[in-house]
Structures are given as C-alpha cells and as structure tokens.
Write an enzyme that holds these catalytic residues in place. Structure first.
Site: not given
Ligand code: PEP
Length: 249
Positions: A9, A11, A97, A99, A167, A173, A211
């Site tokens: 991904n 992003k 996702h 985000e 996730e 991250g 991560s």
C-alpha cells in the site's frame, strides 16, 4: 492453505518517476523467479495507477487501487469508481483502510458497499479491519474484528473476490507489532467469523498488516492463518518489500 499474497500500500507517496522505477524494479525481480511462492500486489496512488500498470505489465505483479466509491459513476467529485480501476488493469482494491475510516469517517456499512462495488466490477476487495490501541487495552480486539467482519463484508463475498487484512491500528506505521501469539489468536478468530458469512472461508486469504519489515516478516508469515502481508512504509523500498516477500518462500 491459500497461497501467500504480499501487498504494498503505497498510500499518498510517489510521483510518477519514483513509482514507475519502483514498479519496474519489482517487476523484474518477480518475473525472474522461476516459481514464486507468493503473489505480489502493488497499490499505488490513483494518479499513477496507469503508469505503474504499464511498468509491471507482463511481470506477473498485480495492480490495485487504494479505495473506490460505492457507485459506478455520477456526481462524486474527486472519487474513483471501481470500474475505473478495473479499466486501468487493476485486479484488486483496498477498502476500509483504517486511515479511510479515521480521516474520512468511513463506517462498516460504507466499507461493505465499496467492497460490493469492487466485486461487481470484477475486482478483489482487500477489506481492512483491526482494533485501535484503546480497544485492545480494553480487551475488545476480537469483538471489534467480529463487528467489522459482520458489517464490512458484503453478501456474495467469496475467497475469489475477497481478501481480509487484519491491521491493528496501533501497529500501523509505528514500528510496533503484536506478539505472534496475539496475531495467531486474532487470525484464527477472523477465520472462524468468516465461516458465518462465506461458505469457502478456509480459502480466504487473511493478511497481517502493521509495521511489517524484512526483520519480522519471517516470524509473522509463519503464524497459522497468516496468508500474506499488507505492507505500508516498507513497500516503498524495493529491497525491503522484496525481502518481506521472500520471507514467504
Ligand atoms: C498500512 O498502512 O496498511 C500499513 C500496514 O502500514 P505500515 O506497514 O507502514 O505499518
């Protein structure tokens, strides 16, 4: 056991030159494998899906979008419809996702509608789920995954048109990952929950994301019911992403 899928991904990263170079590099490596033990998917930003698709053409690396709208077309300024991604050669699209859930207010119903739109366009929906840190601390990780599966996985989902990405939000991250025992527990739970909504749940690929790096991929990919990885940061460096993929071999 499903064949592993290693998905990147990207992003909101990469201008065309960087993205094409990264894609070409991965394409050369993947097509140079005699019998790759894994499928490889890259999900670039929408602006360069076309260029990246051309760069990986014929290599066997798969192309995906990072999001799609629930509608096939219409007055939705700035949005991208699933058939538009299919038109560019995408086979997959990420939906839900964290985000998108966090910054765009996407709730389970919207994710389910997007996944359905993806299916109707002939795309495989990579449906993301996972708990926040507060939810994990409150002992709710499994309950959150159950709720998100019930709400985000549309009717008609099968192992062919759906991938689940677990996730944990707090691992994305941050450099932090759950223990392998925790990953095993959640993935087994997800597999069991999927059996309520799909008849071929044993064949659904359940990716771990959060991560993943070259240094931890081997142990994470060896966990039962982990059928690959959804990788953010480390997917932007060809050597790192490739090392993660090779950890499946
Ligand atoms: C992601 O955003 O899907 C992700 C897993 O990010 P990272 O690998 O950077 O934690």
């Amino acid at each position: 056991m499903p064949r592993k899928l290693i998905a990147g991904n990207w992003k909101m990263n990469c201008l065309r030159t960087d993205g094409v170079a990264l894609a070409r590099d991965l394409g050369v490596r993947y097509s140079g494998e005699t019998e790759p033990a894994f499928d490889m998917l890259v999900c670039p930003p929408a602006t360069i899906v076309d260029a990246v698709g051309a760069a990986i053409s014929g290599s066997g690396v798969l192309l995906g979008g990072q999001d799609c709208h629930r509608a096939t077309k219409g007055a939705f300024t700035g949005d991208i419809a699933a058939p538009m991604l299919a038109d560019l050669g995408c086979t997959h699209v990420i939906v839900g996702h964290s985000e998108r859930r966090q910054y765009h207010g996407e709730i389970d119903l919207m994710v389910s509608e997007k996944a359905k739109a993806a299916h109707e366009a002939g795309l495989t929906a990579v449906i993301c789920i996972g708990e926040t840190e507060a939810e994990r601390d409150a002992g709710q990780a499994l309950a959150v995954c159950s709720r998100q599966i019930a709400g985000s996985v549309p009717e008609g989902s099968t192992a062919d048109n759906t991938v689940i990405a677990y996730e944990p939000v707090w691992a994305i991250g941050t450099g932090r990952t759950p223990t392998t025992a925790d990953v095993a527990e959640v993935h087994a739970h997800i597999r069991a929950e999927l059996s309520r909504v799909m008849s071929d749940s044993d064949d659904v690929r359940i990716l771990y994301g959060g991560s993943v790096k070259a240094s931890n991929a081997g142990e994470l990919m060896a966990v039962a019911n982990v059928d690959g990885a959804l990788v953010g940061g480390a997917s932007l460096v060809a050597d790192d992403f490739w090392a993660i993929a090779k950890a499946c071999s």
